[in-house]
Design an enzyme around this catalytic site. Structure first.
Site, PDB file in Angstrom:
ATOM      1  N   ASP A 160      34.534 -29.536 -39.297  1.00  0.00           N
ATOM      2  CA  ASP A 160      34.247 -29.341 -37.878  1.00  0.00           C
ATOM      3  C   ASP A 160      35.526 -29.599 -37.096  1.00  0.00           C
ATOM      4  OD1 ASP A 160      32.822 -29.089 -35.339  1.00  0.00           O
ATOM      5  OD2 ASP A 160      31.010 -29.429 -36.511  1.00  0.00           O
ATOM      6  N   HIS A 191      33.991 -23.965 -34.219  1.00  0.00           N
ATOM      7  CA  HIS A 191      34.082 -25.341 -34.734  1.00  0.00           C
ATOM      8  C   HIS A 191      35.241 -25.523 -35.724  1.00  0.00           C
ATOM      9  CE1 HIS A 191      30.537 -27.294 -32.973  1.00  0.00           C
ATOM     10  NE2 HIS A 191      29.978 -26.097 -33.014  1.00  0.00           N
ATOM     11  N   GLU A 201      27.557 -21.881 -32.057  1.00  0.00           N
ATOM     12  CA  GLU A 201      28.365 -22.200 -30.880  1.00  0.00           C
ATOM     13  C   GLU A 201      29.752 -21.544 -30.889  1.00  0.00           C
ATOM     14  OE1 GLU A 201      26.587 -26.418 -29.484  1.00  0.00           O
ATOM     15  OE2 GLU A 201      27.960 -26.579 -31.174  1.00  0.00           O
TER      16      GLU A 201
HETATM   17  C1  ACM Z   1      24.411 -27.471 -33.966  1.00  0.00           C
HETATM   18  O1  ACM Z   1      23.804 -28.508 -33.600  1.00  0.00           O
HETATM   19  N1  ACM Z   1      25.487 -27.073 -33.317  1.00  0.00           N
HETATM   20  C2  ACM Z   1      23.965 -26.711 -35.112  1.00  0.00           C
END
Ligand code: ACM
Length: 533
Positions: free
Chosen positions: A194, A265, A332
């Site tokens: 991440d 991410h 996202e």
């Molecule tokens: C998430 O909580 N962004 C999968």
């Protein structure tokens, strides 16, 4: 005469003491009988072959750790044995099913596969007394006579752990896997990459761990925070450590689903290899703060270099993880970064993609093709629905149930993990002293959740593989806090994914939780003293 009466009382208290049976998750069928099996150091574990050795070892390790007793393994015995064996059950093909019979002289546990035997061991463990603390001086204790037939409702029963926001060492990952095993969970979703840290060694791209696994500080307090601690923070798992953990999980019949999150991410990977980015000349740094969605350019650019990088990374990942499912994130992705990037726009034109949603879909389709070519299946967060689902993708529904419902209607398999109530980083108390992410999801909400939405018809419902509890660790920096957040909610989760829906009964669960809490005490884990009422 007095002596005889005394002996009578001692014997009756030892043998007819009826122990409460508090099994979580609730078995499909349980019949109680009269009396007990007395387990002592003379009891043997009867194994007809080696296939159930890992189950025997798990049981023995548990006895040793919490009761100070260790049993011998044997391949024949007349009585005073616990037999672990496997027999396929023609009338019930569920490989995780088992029959457990405790009588006065022996225990017979028969799994429908070796996996079923292992799940049955967890039930046997829960028949051990919990009213006393480790019994190092007391060398025998009773297991109540019962007959149990059991099998799970869902084939996917998962727990997730984010090791990017905070890193947890190998020994703790093993402990976490043990918690899953004790709850009959069978999938561990390991969120390995991440913005705040890349945690898996990839031999072909050494900078991912040299640079990407370290950040120069961490935000203090709740986002947007009160500053930065300026302390270098990081860690990663070597490939040898990962192999060790994968084996540890496999011995517990738990599959690890690795997640390599893309195309968003990715600040940590970008810090290591800026040429992956939409602005390769800019300075990328491993993120030091949370809640950066849209504020930081963390997306990968669709270039030959990027696609080659992803294939190389996933090739090493698939060599390490035998899981059928490989999680590729997809959540996202802030499309602005692709809008502002001329290479990305050119790529879209060349590939006739009309907008950035189609680019996201192209990205996931392309990676899916690669993963499928290696005989594996992708899982992605529900954003992978945008612009069209990849043909074989499994959807993990996190922004509520909407994505999961839509995917099931398109005949795609789904794992339900709606933020409310299955994000275990949310608070479980209305007022929590410790820092937690937003949201209030007490154990009652978890228990009342059903993975199969009423909006689905019978055929669509079959696409719901199960459910998962997620633990994002922005505000979880240590092991005690991990436990505080997952317990007792994980016990409720285990019941909603294992037990029959018709058997769901809060009052009965609450009663069984009193035994489970004693078990937590035996394990010496930290749990939230949430009111269970
Ligand atoms: C998430 O909580 N962004 C999968």
């Amino acid at each position: 005469m007095k002596k005889i009466i005394l002996l009578f009382f001692i014997l009756t208290s030892l043998f007819s003491f009826s122990q409460e049976i508090n099994i979580i998750p609730k078995p499909v069928e349980l019949k109680t009988g009269k009396g007990n099996f007395i387990l002592s150091s003379k009891t043997v574990i009867l194994l007809q072959d080696d296939a159930n050795k890992s189950s025997a070892h798990f049981f023995n390790d548990y006895l040793k750790k919490y009761y100070g007793i260790e049993l011998k393994l044997a391949n024949s015995a007349k009585d005073n044995f616990i037999s672990l064996k496997t027999r396929p059950n023609n009338s019930n093909p569920n490989p995780e099913g088992y029959n457990l019979k405790v009588n006065n002289t022996s225990v017979d546990l028969t799994g429908f596969s070796n996996e079923g035997t292992f799940r049955g061991v967890q039930t046997l463990i829960q028949l051990l007394p919990v009213d006393r603390q480790p019994v190092t001086t007391q060398q025998q204790f009773s297991i109540p006579v019962v007959t149990i037939t059991d099998y799970p409702r869902f084939p996917y029963r998962g727990m997730h752990l984010d090791v990017s926001r905070h890193f947890f060492p190998v020994d703790y990952i093993k402990k976490y896997i043990d918690f899953l095993a004790l709850h009959k969970m069978n999938y561990f979703h390991w969120h390995l990459t991440d913005d705040q840290g890349w945690r898996i060694e990839i031999k072909k791209y050494p900078k991912l761990i040299e640079i990407g696994s370290w950040r120069d500080g961490t935000i203090i307090g709740k986002y947007p925070g009160t500053g930065n601690d300026g302390i270098r923070y990081g860690g990663y798992y070597t490939q040898d450590q990962i192999k060790e953990i994968v084996k540890y999980a496999a011995d517990r019949f738990i599959t690890i689903v690795p997640e390599i999150d893309m195309p968003g991410h990715n600040m940590a990977a970008l810090a290591a290899y800026p040429q992956l980015g939409t602005r390769p000349d800019s300075i990328y740094k491993v993120a030091q703060t949370w809640g950066i969605f849209g504020k930081m350019n963390n997306v990968l650019a669709p270039t030959d270099f990027t696609f080659q990088f992803i294939q190389d990374v996933l090739t090493e990942v698939m060599q390490l993880f035998p899981s059928k499912y490989i999680h590729i994130g997809g959540d996202e992705v802030f499309k602005k970064w692709w809008k502002d990037c001329s290479t990305c726009q050119q790529f879209m034109k060349t590939n006739k993609l009309k907008d950035e949603n189609e680019l996201q879909s192209y990205f996931i389709h392309r990676i899916e093709k690669f993963v499928n070519s290696k005989g594996r299946t992708i899982i992605g967060w529900d954003e992978i629905l945008e612009g069209g689902l990849a043909p074989n993708a499994v959807v993990m529904s996190w922004r509520g149930e909407k994505g999961g419902i839509a995917a099931a209607r398109q005949n795609h398999y789904v794992v339900m993990t709606p933020g409310s109530p299955l994000y275990f980083n949310h608070s479980q108390l209305q007022k929590d002293d410790s820092l937690t992410a937003g949201g209030y999801d007490p154990i009652q909400s978890v228990y009342n959740y059903d993975p199969v939405s009423k909006e689905l018809n019978g055929k669509q419902a079959k696409y719901i593989l199960g459910a998962q509890g997620n633990l994002w660790t922005e505000y979880i920096s240590n092991e005690r806090k991990v436990e505080y957040m997952i317990f007792p909610r994980m016990s409720a989760l285990s019941e909603i994914v294992w037990s029959k829906k018709e058997d769901r009964n809060w009052k009965d669960f609450k009663k069984r939780m009193t035994g489970q809490i004693k078990r937590y005490d035996l394990w010496k884990v930290n749990y939230c003293k949430t009111p269970i009422r």
